[in-house]
Design a protein around this motif. Structure first.
Motif, PDB file in Angstrom:
ATOM      1  N   LEU A  77       0.455  -2.641   2.554  1.00  0.00           N
ATOM      2  CA  LEU A  77       1.488  -2.255   3.518  1.00  0.00           C
ATOM      3  C   LEU A  77       1.963  -3.472   4.299  1.00  0.00           C
ATOM      4  O   LEU A  77       3.164  -3.650   4.519  1.00  0.00           O
ATOM      5  CB  LEU A  77       0.962  -1.170   4.455  1.00  0.00           C
ATOM      6  CG  LEU A  77       1.989  -0.516   5.369  1.00  0.00           C
ATOM      7  CD1 LEU A  77       3.106   0.130   4.566  1.00  0.00           C
ATOM      8  CD2 LEU A  77       1.310   0.529   6.248  1.00  0.00           C
ATOM      9  N   ALA A  78       1.046  -4.323   4.704  1.00  0.00           N
ATOM     10  CA  ALA A  78       1.393  -5.538   5.449  1.00  0.00           C
ATOM     11  C   ALA A  78       2.285  -6.462   4.615  1.00  0.00           C
ATOM     12  O   ALA A  78       3.082  -7.220   5.163  1.00  0.00           O
ATOM     13  CB  ALA A  78       0.133  -6.272   5.884  1.00  0.00           C
ATOM     14  N   ASN A  99      -3.136   5.970   8.531  1.00  0.00           N
ATOM     15  CA  ASN A  99      -2.443   4.918   7.786  1.00  0.00           C
ATOM     16  C   ASN A  99      -1.357   5.493   6.879  1.00  0.00           C
ATOM     17  O   ASN A  99      -0.334   4.842   6.652  1.00  0.00           O
ATOM     18  CB  ASN A  99      -3.434   4.061   7.013  1.00  0.00           C
ATOM     19  CG  ASN A  99      -4.174   3.116   7.927  1.00  0.00           C
ATOM     20  OD1 ASN A  99      -3.676   2.740   8.986  1.00  0.00           O
ATOM     21  ND2 ASN A  99      -5.376   2.739   7.545  1.00  0.00           N
ATOM     22  N   LEU A 100      -1.557   6.715   6.377  1.00  0.00           N
ATOM     23  CA  LEU A 100      -0.474   7.386   5.653  1.00  0.00           C
ATOM     24  C   LEU A 100       0.713   7.605   6.585  1.00  0.00           C
ATOM     25  O   LEU A 100       1.873   7.443   6.181  1.00  0.00           O
ATOM     26  CB  LEU A 100      -0.948   8.728   5.078  1.00  0.00           C
ATOM     27  CG  LEU A 100      -1.647   8.662   3.728  1.00  0.00           C
ATOM     28  CD1 LEU A 100      -2.329   9.992   3.406  1.00  0.00           C
ATOM     29  CD2 LEU A 100      -0.663   8.292   2.623  1.00  0.00           C
ATOM     30  N   GLY A 101       0.423   7.955   7.830  1.00  0.00           N
ATOM     31  CA  GLY A 101       1.502   8.107   8.813  1.00  0.00           C
ATOM     32  C   GLY A 101       2.268   6.811   9.003  1.00  0.00           C
ATOM     33  O   GLY A 101       3.507   6.800   9.038  1.00  0.00           O
ATOM     34  N   VAL A 102       1.536   5.710   9.089  1.00  0.00           N
ATOM     35  CA  VAL A 102       2.172   4.397   9.247  1.00  0.00           C
ATOM     36  C   VAL A 102       3.026   4.086   8.021  1.00  0.00           C
ATOM     37  O   VAL A 102       4.177   3.646   8.137  1.00  0.00           O
ATOM     38  CB  VAL A 102       1.113   3.292   9.467  1.00  0.00           C
ATOM     39  CG1 VAL A 102       1.759   1.908   9.463  1.00  0.00           C
ATOM     40  CG2 VAL A 102       0.364   3.531  10.772  1.00  0.00           C
ATOM     41  N   ALA A 103       2.472   4.308   6.832  1.00  0.00           N
ATOM     42  CA  ALA A 103       3.191   3.992   5.590  1.00  0.00           C
ATOM     43  C   ALA A 103       4.451   4.841   5.444  1.00  0.00           C
ATOM     44  O   ALA A 103       5.519   4.325   5.094  1.00  0.00           O
ATOM     45  CB  ALA A 103       2.269   4.188   4.387  1.00  0.00           C
ATOM     46  N   SER A 124      -8.573   0.001   3.165  1.00  0.00           N
ATOM     47  CA  SER A 124      -8.352  -1.398   3.558  1.00  0.00           C
ATOM     48  C   SER A 124      -7.351  -2.088   2.640  1.00  0.00           C
ATOM     49  O   SER A 124      -6.466  -2.811   3.100  1.00  0.00           O
ATOM     50  CB  SER A 124      -9.672  -2.166   3.545  1.00  0.00           C
ATOM     51  OG  SER A 124     -10.551  -1.625   4.486  1.00  0.00           O
ATOM     52  N   LEU A 125      -7.501  -1.868   1.343  1.00  0.00           N
ATOM     53  CA  LEU A 125      -6.579  -2.459   0.378  1.00  0.00           C
ATOM     54  C   LEU A 125      -5.155  -1.941   0.600  1.00  0.00           C
ATOM     55  O   LEU A 125      -4.187  -2.697   0.544  1.00  0.00           O
ATOM     56  CB  LEU A 125      -7.057  -2.152  -1.049  1.00  0.00           C
ATOM     57  CG  LEU A 125      -6.276  -2.784  -2.197  1.00  0.00           C
ATOM     58  CD1 LEU A 125      -6.281  -4.307  -2.085  1.00  0.00           C
ATOM     59  CD2 LEU A 125      -6.886  -2.350  -3.530  1.00  0.00           C
ATOM     60  N   GLU A 175       2.747   1.270  -3.279  1.00  0.00           N
ATOM     61  CA  GLU A 175       1.365   1.027  -3.699  1.00  0.00           C
ATOM     62  C   GLU A 175       0.402   1.429  -2.587  1.00  0.00           C
ATOM     63  O   GLU A 175      -0.655   2.001  -2.834  1.00  0.00           O
ATOM     64  CB  GLU A 175       1.174  -0.447  -4.084  1.00  0.00           C
ATOM     65  CG  GLU A 175      -0.224  -0.792  -4.538  1.00  0.00           C
ATOM     66  CD  GLU A 175      -0.683  -0.062  -5.800  1.00  0.00           C
ATOM     67  OE1 GLU A 175      -1.887  -0.148  -6.105  1.00  0.00           O
ATOM     68  OE2 GLU A 175       0.124   0.594  -6.489  1.00  0.00           O
ATOM     69  N   SER A 176       0.779   1.140  -1.364  1.00  0.00           N
ATOM     70  CA  SER A 176      -0.043   1.531  -0.222  1.00  0.00           C
ATOM     71  C   SER A 176      -0.192   3.049  -0.173  1.00  0.00           C
ATOM     72  O   SER A 176      -1.304   3.559   0.021  1.00  0.00           O
ATOM     73  CB  SER A 176       0.602   1.020   1.073  1.00  0.00           C
ATOM     74  OG  SER A 176      -0.152   1.424   2.186  1.00  0.00           O
TER      75      SER A 176
END
Length: 194
Positions: free
Chosen positions: A18-19, A52-56, A12-13, A25-26
């Motif tokens: 990322l946002a 979320n790693l994919g998104v980052a 979540s953090l 850091e993400s």
């Protein structure tokens, strides 16, 4: 337990970072979340962190790494039987492939996502997938198919009661029409809003 909650908190953090555009850091937090989720056997948090790693990595412009992490998350979601998350992950992988110009692979991912969305009754999401399929068709020069996808996206959005999705489908239709006709944009905008 406590460690599973910590893994979820890290995920979540990382999403919050990322946002805010803090990709490095993400990534650091997400890698830690993946390791912790693996240690405690929390497959749901593991899948979320993998996706979320994919998104980052996508945000960072590293398409191969993004694709690899989407695939890992997809595999994990399939293990736990979370078909809704599987559909969303397929969609995200498809969008990444469109951005990379891999339209055939994008179409395959969207077809799988669409089938899952249909089975699960996710009409709003099905409309979103149809709009992306319209984009693929447009990029391939298949205007009639792109227009058909827009029509289906709008119909699904109406069924789902989503005025936002209806407007997005109409805007995609305008984009498709403008790509093949040099006429005034106002004519298309008015026709789409009838």
């Amino acid at each position: 337990g406590r460690l599973a909650r910590r893994a979820l908190s890290l995920n979540s953090l990382a999403t919050a970072h990322l946002a805010e555009g803090q990709v490095e850091e993400s990534l650091r937090l997400l890698h830690a979340a993946v390791e912790l989720a693996r240690q405690v056997g929390d497959l749901r948090t593991l899948a979320l962190a993998q996706v979320n790693l994919g998104v980052a990595y996508s945000e960072k412009g590293e398409g191969e790494a993004a694709s690899r992490h989407y695939e890992e998350g997809l595999t994990t979601f399939r293990k736990i039987g979370d078909q809704a998350s599987e559909a969303r992950t397929l969609y995200n992988a498809g969008v990444l492939r469109v951005q990379a110009g891999a339209l055939v692979q994008a179409e395959e991912a969207f077809a799988e996502a669409l089938e899952l969305a249909r089975r699960l009754g996710m009409k709003h999401f099905e409309s979103t997938v149809r709009r992306q399929r319209a984009e693929c068709a447009l990029q391939r020069g298949e205007v009639d198919r792109a227009l058909g996808e827009c029509d289906q996206a709008e119909a699904l959005a109406r069924e789902a009661g989503s005025s936002v999705e209806v407007m997005l489908a109409r805007l995609k239709r305008i984009e498709v029409k403008l790509s093949v006709d040099a006429g005034p944009a106002e004519d298309f905008a008015l026709a789409a809003c009838e």
